[in-house]
Enzyme design. Structure first.
Site, mmCIF file in Angstrom:
data_model
loop_
_atom_site.group_PDB
_atom_site.id
_atom_site.type_symbol
_atom_site.label_atom_id
_atom_site.label_comp_id
_atom_site.label_asym_id
_atom_site.label_seq_id
_atom_site.Cartn_x
_atom_site.Cartn_y
_atom_site.Cartn_z
ATOM 1 N N LYS A 1 -1.148 -8.042 -3.115
ATOM 2 C CA LYS A 1 -2.461 -7.470 -2.821
ATOM 3 C C LYS A 1 -2.345 -5.959 -2.851
ATOM 4 C CE LYS A 1 -5.845 -6.988 0.933
ATOM 5 N NZ LYS A 1 -6.145 -7.264 2.363
ATOM 6 N N TYR B 1 0.837 -1.189 0.000
ATOM 7 C CA TYR B 1 0.000 0.000 0.000
ATOM 8 C C TYR B 1 0.879 1.249 0.000
ATOM 9 C CZ TYR B 1 -3.490 -3.366 1.692
ATOM 10 O OH TYR B 1 -4.317 -4.444 1.837
#
Length: 312
Positions: free
Chosen positions: A209, A178
């Site tokens: 992810k 992220y």
């Protein structure tokens, strides 16, 4: 549904020869023999404390951690991702679940305005391997990197070492990446998301992810996600599920992420576990129907509504 065989699995060069068979076994188990990943994300008890498990519009059962394991056991998932201690406490009662141990975590109490995010490694890989050797069905590990944080070098170093060590031991790897910190102007800008996907590839992870990028006036989120999927190369890209939304909206977004955005799966937590057990189980099946078997949205809604009892 795509069925992969042993020879269909591409094995990275950092998997030791003696661990090759175990790696292939774990990859096929995690992807239900399809090469696609349905990851049930259950790491938020550290990440978001109890905020995601108790409150308005959250089913009361979710306050009991065993709710997560009941869903994973009765539903259709590839892997359940959670911290080592959570797995250690409940895995003896749920030996059939494929577990992916989250190696680092941080709470949300320290905001980015106070300090750039750093998620420390919580335990050694040896501790995870000891659990595996004791009989826990651990097929992989995961790690979060906050790209753009002033602490990114530490997290990247830890993640790189863990990926290499995990592969050498026959485990698959998933990196949560992220972009976040004072240096990051827009966490969900498409170019930044694509950059995160490329970092995961360079660290050798099997899967990454990411958050889906925000749509622009010219392109949908799924169209922009395709840039990240291509940048990820041989690292399979999956999207975070985000906060709980209407089931059909979620499934439509997932379908587009896969069929337009090039994602090879999903990593979903709150959208599943905040629901009552029966509904959560049906939702795992609906998500897996799209991810693993190529169902369209209406077919997946039939699964969610109990018309089609999807199995793999």
């Amino acid at each position: 549904m795509l069925n992969m065989n042993y020879q269909d699995v591409r094995v990275p060069a950092d998997v030791l020869p003696e661990a090759r068979d175990l790696y292939v076994e774990n990859f096929l188990a995690a992807t239900r023999g399809t090469g696609k990943l349905m990851l049930f994300a259950c790491d938020q008890k550290v990440e978001h404390l109890n905020d995601d498990f108790y409150g308005e519009e959250i089913d009361f059962a979710d306050n009991d951690p065993e709710h997560l394991f009941r869903i994973a056991s009765q539903g259709v998932i590839g892997v359940m991702a959670a911290q080592r201690g959570l797995v250690a406490q409940y895995a003896p009662d749920y030996p059939e679940i494929n577990y992916l141990v989250k190696m680092n975590s941080k709470s949300h109490l320290v905001k980015t305005s106070q300090d750039d995010p750093y998620s420390p490694q919580l335990y050694s890989l040896d501790a995870v391997l000891a659990m595996r050797d004791a009989g826990v069905n651990i097929v992989g590990i995961g790690y979060t990197i906050y790209l753009g944080s002033e602490y990114e070098s530490t997290m990247m170093s830890e993640a790189g070492e863990l990926v290499a060590e995990a592969h050498a031991s026959g485990l698959i790897t998933v990196l949560w990446i992220y972009p976040r910190g004072k240096a990051v102007a827009d966490e969900k800008e498409a170019t930044v998301i694509a950059g995160a996907a490329g970092v995961a590839l360079c660290l050798g992870s099997d899967f990454v992810k990411v958050n889906p990028p925000d749509a622009t006036d010219k392109n949908s989120s799924a169209e922009l996600l395709a840039i990240a999927s291509q940048a990820a190369g041989r690292t399979g890209l999956v999207c975070a599920g985000g906060t709980t939304i209407d089931a059909e909206v979620f499934l439509s977004q997932l379908y587009d992420q896969i069929h337009i955005g090039g994602a090879i799966g999903n990593a979903t937590g709150r959208n599943i576990h905040q629901r009552p057990l029966d509904e959560a189980v049906r939702f795992t099946k609906a998500i897996s129907a799209i991810t693993l078997a190529g169902y369209d949205v209406q077919e997946a809604m039939d699964v969610f509504n109990g018309i089609d009892d999807f199995k793999v």
